[in-house]
Design a protein around this motif. Structure first.
Motif, PDB file in Angstrom:
ATOM      1  N   VAL A  24       0.849  -1.201   0.000  1.00 13.97           N
ATOM      2  CA  VAL A  24       0.000   0.000   0.000  1.00 13.97           C
ATOM      3  C   VAL A  24       0.879   1.245   0.000  1.00 13.97           C
ATOM      4  N   VAL A  25       1.961   1.206   0.762  1.00  9.14           N
ATOM      5  CA  VAL A  25       2.891   2.339   0.768  1.00  9.14           C
ATOM      6  C   VAL A  25       3.449   2.576  -0.633  1.00  9.14           C
ATOM      7  N   ALA A  26       3.845   1.504  -1.299  1.00 10.04           N
ATOM      8  CA  ALA A  26       4.385   1.637  -2.650  1.00 10.04           C
ATOM      9  C   ALA A  26       3.358   2.238  -3.600  1.00 10.04           C
ATOM     10  N   ALA A  27       2.098   1.838  -3.462  1.00 15.75           N
ATOM     11  CA  ALA A  27       1.048   2.372  -4.323  1.00 15.75           C
ATOM     12  C   ALA A  27       0.839   3.863  -4.074  1.00 15.75           C
TER      13      ALA A  27
ATOM     14  N   VAL B 192      -0.778 -10.020 -15.853  1.00 20.00           N
ATOM     15  CA  VAL B 192      -0.436  -9.532 -17.196  1.00 20.00           C
ATOM     16  C   VAL B 192      -1.678  -8.984 -17.900  1.00 20.00           C
ATOM     17  N   ILE B 193      -2.798  -9.673 -17.739  1.00 18.54           N
ATOM     18  CA  ILE B 193      -4.049  -9.173 -18.336  1.00 18.54           C
ATOM     19  C   ILE B 193      -4.394  -7.806 -17.760  1.00 18.54           C
ATOM     20  N   GLY B 194      -4.205  -7.642 -16.447  1.00 16.60           N
ATOM     21  CA  GLY B 194      -4.456  -6.340 -15.838  1.00 16.60           C
ATOM     22  C   GLY B 194      -3.591  -5.248 -16.426  1.00 16.60           C
ATOM     23  N   VAL B 195      -2.340  -5.572 -16.698  1.00 14.99           N
ATOM     24  CA  VAL B 195      -1.439  -4.603 -17.332  1.00 14.99           C
ATOM     25  C   VAL B 195      -1.947  -4.260 -18.727  1.00 14.99           C
ATOM     26  N   ARG B 196      -2.337  -5.273 -19.477  1.00 13.38           N
ATOM     27  CA  ARG B 196      -2.820  -5.031 -20.838  1.00 13.38           C
ATOM     28  C   ARG B 196      -4.128  -4.250 -20.850  1.00 13.38           C
ATOM     29  N   GLN B 197      -4.933  -4.435 -19.816  1.00 11.19           N
ATOM     30  CA  GLN B 197      -6.187  -3.691 -19.720  1.00 11.19           C
ATOM     31  C   GLN B 197      -5.983  -2.287 -19.165  1.00 11.19           C
ATOM     32  N   ARG B 198      -4.736  -1.935 -18.907  1.00  6.98           N
ATOM     33  CA  ARG B 198      -4.380  -0.593 -18.449  1.00  6.98           C
ATOM     34  C   ARG B 198      -5.064  -0.238 -17.129  1.00  6.98           C
ATOM     35  N   GLN B 199      -4.970  -1.173 -16.187  1.00  5.78           N
ATOM     36  CA  GLN B 199      -5.409  -0.834 -14.840  1.00  5.78           C
ATOM     37  C   GLN B 199      -4.585   0.343 -14.332  1.00  5.78           C
ATOM     38  N   PRO B 200      -5.143   1.168 -13.460  1.00  7.64           N
ATOM     39  CA  PRO B 200      -4.379   2.309 -12.934  1.00  7.64           C
ATOM     40  C   PRO B 200      -3.083   1.848 -12.276  1.00  7.64           C
ATOM     41  N   LEU B 201      -2.085   2.661 -12.384  1.00  2.67           N
ATOM     42  CA  LEU B 201      -0.767   2.312 -11.864  1.00  2.67           C
ATOM     43  C   LEU B 201      -0.780   1.948 -10.376  1.00  2.67           C
ATOM     44  N   PRO B 202      -1.544   2.658  -9.520  1.00  4.73           N
ATOM     45  CA  PRO B 202      -1.551   2.249  -8.105  1.00  4.73           C
ATOM     46  C   PRO B 202      -2.017   0.814  -7.897  1.00  4.73           C
TER      47      PRO B 202
ATOM     48  N   THR C 274      -0.727  -4.670  -6.452  1.00  8.17           N
ATOM     49  CA  THR C 274      -0.865  -6.097  -6.737  1.00  8.17           C
ATOM     50  C   THR C 274       0.489  -6.745  -6.967  1.00  8.17           C
ATOM     51  N   GLY C 275       1.350  -6.063  -7.699  1.00  2.17           N
ATOM     52  CA  GLY C 275       2.672  -6.620  -7.967  1.00  2.17           C
ATOM     53  C   GLY C 275       3.457  -6.882  -6.695  1.00  2.17           C
ATOM     54  N   VAL C 276       3.399  -5.968  -5.737  1.00  2.63           N
ATOM     55  CA  VAL C 276       4.136  -6.151  -4.492  1.00  2.63           C
ATOM     56  C   VAL C 276       3.519  -7.270  -3.658  1.00  2.63           C
ATOM     57  N   VAL C 277       2.178  -7.310  -3.583  1.00  2.00           N
ATOM     58  CA  VAL C 277       1.520  -8.377  -2.819  1.00  2.00           C
ATOM     59  C   VAL C 277       1.886  -9.749  -3.390  1.00  2.00           C
ATOM     60  N   VAL C 278       1.803  -9.885  -4.705  1.00  2.00           N
ATOM     61  CA  VAL C 278       2.099 -11.165  -5.350  1.00  2.00           C
ATOM     62  C   VAL C 278       3.569 -11.541  -5.148  1.00  2.00           C
ATOM     63  N   THR C 279       4.458 -10.580  -5.304  1.00  2.00           N
ATOM     64  CA  THR C 279       5.885 -10.861  -5.146  1.00  2.00           C
ATOM     65  C   THR C 279       6.202 -11.325  -3.732  1.00  2.00           C
ATOM     66  N   LEU C 280       5.677 -10.628  -2.737  1.00  2.00           N
ATOM     67  CA  LEU C 280       5.946 -11.009  -1.352  1.00  2.00           C
ATOM     68  C   LEU C 280       5.328 -12.366  -1.016  1.00  2.00           C
ATOM     69  N   ALA C 281       4.155 -12.646  -1.580  1.00  2.00           N
ATOM     70  CA  ALA C 281       3.503 -13.920  -1.285  1.00  2.00           C
ATOM     71  C   ALA C 281       4.249 -15.092  -1.922  1.00  2.00           C
ATOM     72  N   LEU C 282       4.624 -14.957  -3.169  1.00  3.75           N
ATOM     73  CA  LEU C 282       5.237 -16.075  -3.883  1.00  3.75           C
ATOM     74  C   LEU C 282       6.708 -16.245  -3.567  1.00  3.75           C
TER      75      LEU C 282
END
Length: 414
Positions: free
Chosen positions: A198-201, A331-341, A346-354
């Motif tokens: 959340v801080v990163a966002a 990747v689909i979210g990136v292609r759909q141009r989800q807002p950067l935050p 999501t990227g940080v949550v997924v990275t920390l989880a995996l």
């Protein structure tokens, strides 16, 4: 999806009325999950309420609420499990509710979790509705409720509380309220280590929006200098007043960025002081649980070990498919141009989880706060006809209810 601050938030009463179908649907899905858990547990001679409030991490949270920090368990192999690993906001709320009501600490944790899960559902709806519309918002909430590990949302765990704070912080960013977003990020940082996402966002959104405004002001200033097109004598055009990107507009962004990391930083520094090991003391506490960040190496070895025999190889294939699905949805979210935050969060949550080095069975629930992964699926679900929509959501709800009951009566979330 719209850019930051291009749409304002609706009035609170109107927003609640708009979210009502999503919240009612969420409550229905989770109620079925709890009902199936009660029946399943009773058939096995277990208490569903005990599974929800007095096992695994729930016990650690209630012990912190009741006795404070300082409790630890020393295992035969030398590992030390300290309750300093658990962030304080949930225990604080449990203690507060216990002090104000006749509820026990475990009861208070259950109530906090239920309320937080509804707040999280509302926040997920608000974020999705803001960019994709009401129907997609309802679908996103139903999908989040019907996740296979959705039963965790009703447990005395911190996932629901964290998701609520994260979702509303992201919504505040999308509606241009950086100070509120920073304050909620600070609270999220007091809830779970993944508050870093959340801080990163918040930091990313504030910096990018400031840079864009400065660029727009520079372009606007350049256009107001020189001669007016078609002017008879080349007289300069009267300059327009620039937008106030300094002062009043910079201060909220700066304050939001300042607030965002305070919660996590305060707790981590306090743990370092308490343990006498300085700023990295919290990492030592996590090491006692054999938990850390290794870039996914240990998880990859865990998956590879599944292929040593045929029955476990099926589980290995399932894990690979699951990880591939998570990456594909991102990747689909990136292609759909989800807002950067949303993408940063999501990227940080997924990275920390995996990429955590331990507790591999926890990874599905650690991904629970990564609700933006569901947005592509929510959009697809929203396009279905009513009959197919009911069939898909009904099937997902039943599967989640049965799996949740089976899971908690078996290995359960560590």
């Amino acid at each position: 999806m719209t850019d930051l601050a291009t749409r304002v938030a609706p009035p609170r009463v109107t927003a609640l009325r708009r979210a009502a179908p999503a919240l009612l649907g969420y409550a229905a899905v989770r109620a079925l999950g709890l009902l199936v858990l009660v029946v399943w547990s009773a058939a096995r001679g277990k208490s569903a309420y005990t599974l929800l409030t007095a096992r695994w991490d729930a016990l650690w949270y209630t012990r912190v609420a009741e006795l404070g920090y300082g409790y630890e368990v020393r295992l035969p192999n030398g590992d030390v499990h300290s309750n300093l690993a658990f962030f304080p906001l949930l225990p604080w709320l449990e203690r507060l509710l216990h002090a104000l009501t006749p509820l026990s600490y475990a009861d208070a944790g259950f109530v906090v979790s239920l309320c937080a899960s509804l707040a999280a559902a509302w926040g997920i709806f608000a974020v999705t509705d803001h960019g994709y519309g009401r129907r997609a918002g309802v679908c996103a909430v139903l999908l989040w409720a019907a996740l296979p590990v959705g039963i965790v949302q009703s447990m005395a765990y911190s996932e629901s509380l964290f998701t609520a704070l994260a979702a509303w912080s992201l919504y505040a960013l999308l509606t241009g309220r950086c100070v509120i977003a920073g304050g909620l990020a600070a609270l999220a940082g007091l809830t779970r280590p993944v508050g870093l996402a959340v801080v990163a966002a918040v930091w990313t959104a504030c910096v990018v929006s400031f840079v864009r405004d400065r660029s727009a002001d520079a372009a606007s200033g350049a256009r107001t200098t020189g001669s007016a097109p078609g002017s008879m004598d080349g007289a300069p055009v009267a300059p327009r007043a620039p937008r106030p990107t300094t002062g009043a507009s910079v201060l909220p962004r700066a304050l939001g960025m300042l607030l965002a990391p305070l919660g996590a930083a305060a707790y981590v520094l306090w743990v370092g002081h308490r343990t006498g090991k300085g700023p990295l003391g919290y990492l030592d506490v996590q090491a006692g649980w054999r938990n850390g960040f290794d870039g996914g190496y240990a998880f990859a070895r865990f998956v590879a070990d599944k292929f040593t025999s045929f029955p476990s190889a099926l589980a290995g294939v399932g894990l690979i498919v699951g990880v591939a699905l998570v990456i594909w949805l991102y990747v689909i979210g990136v292609r759909q141009r989800q807002p950067l935050p949303l993408l940063v969060y999501t990227g940080v949550v997924v990275t920390l989880a995996l990429c955590a080095s331990s507790y591999f069975g926890s990874k599905p629930r650690l991904l629970l706060p990564a609700f933006p992964l569901l947005l592509p699926l929510a959009l697809a679900l929203a396009r279905l006809r009513a009959s197919r929509f009911a069939l898909v959501t009904g099937l997902l709800t039943v599967v989640a209810a049965v799996y949740g009951a089976f899971w908690l009566n078996g290995s359960g979330p560590p």
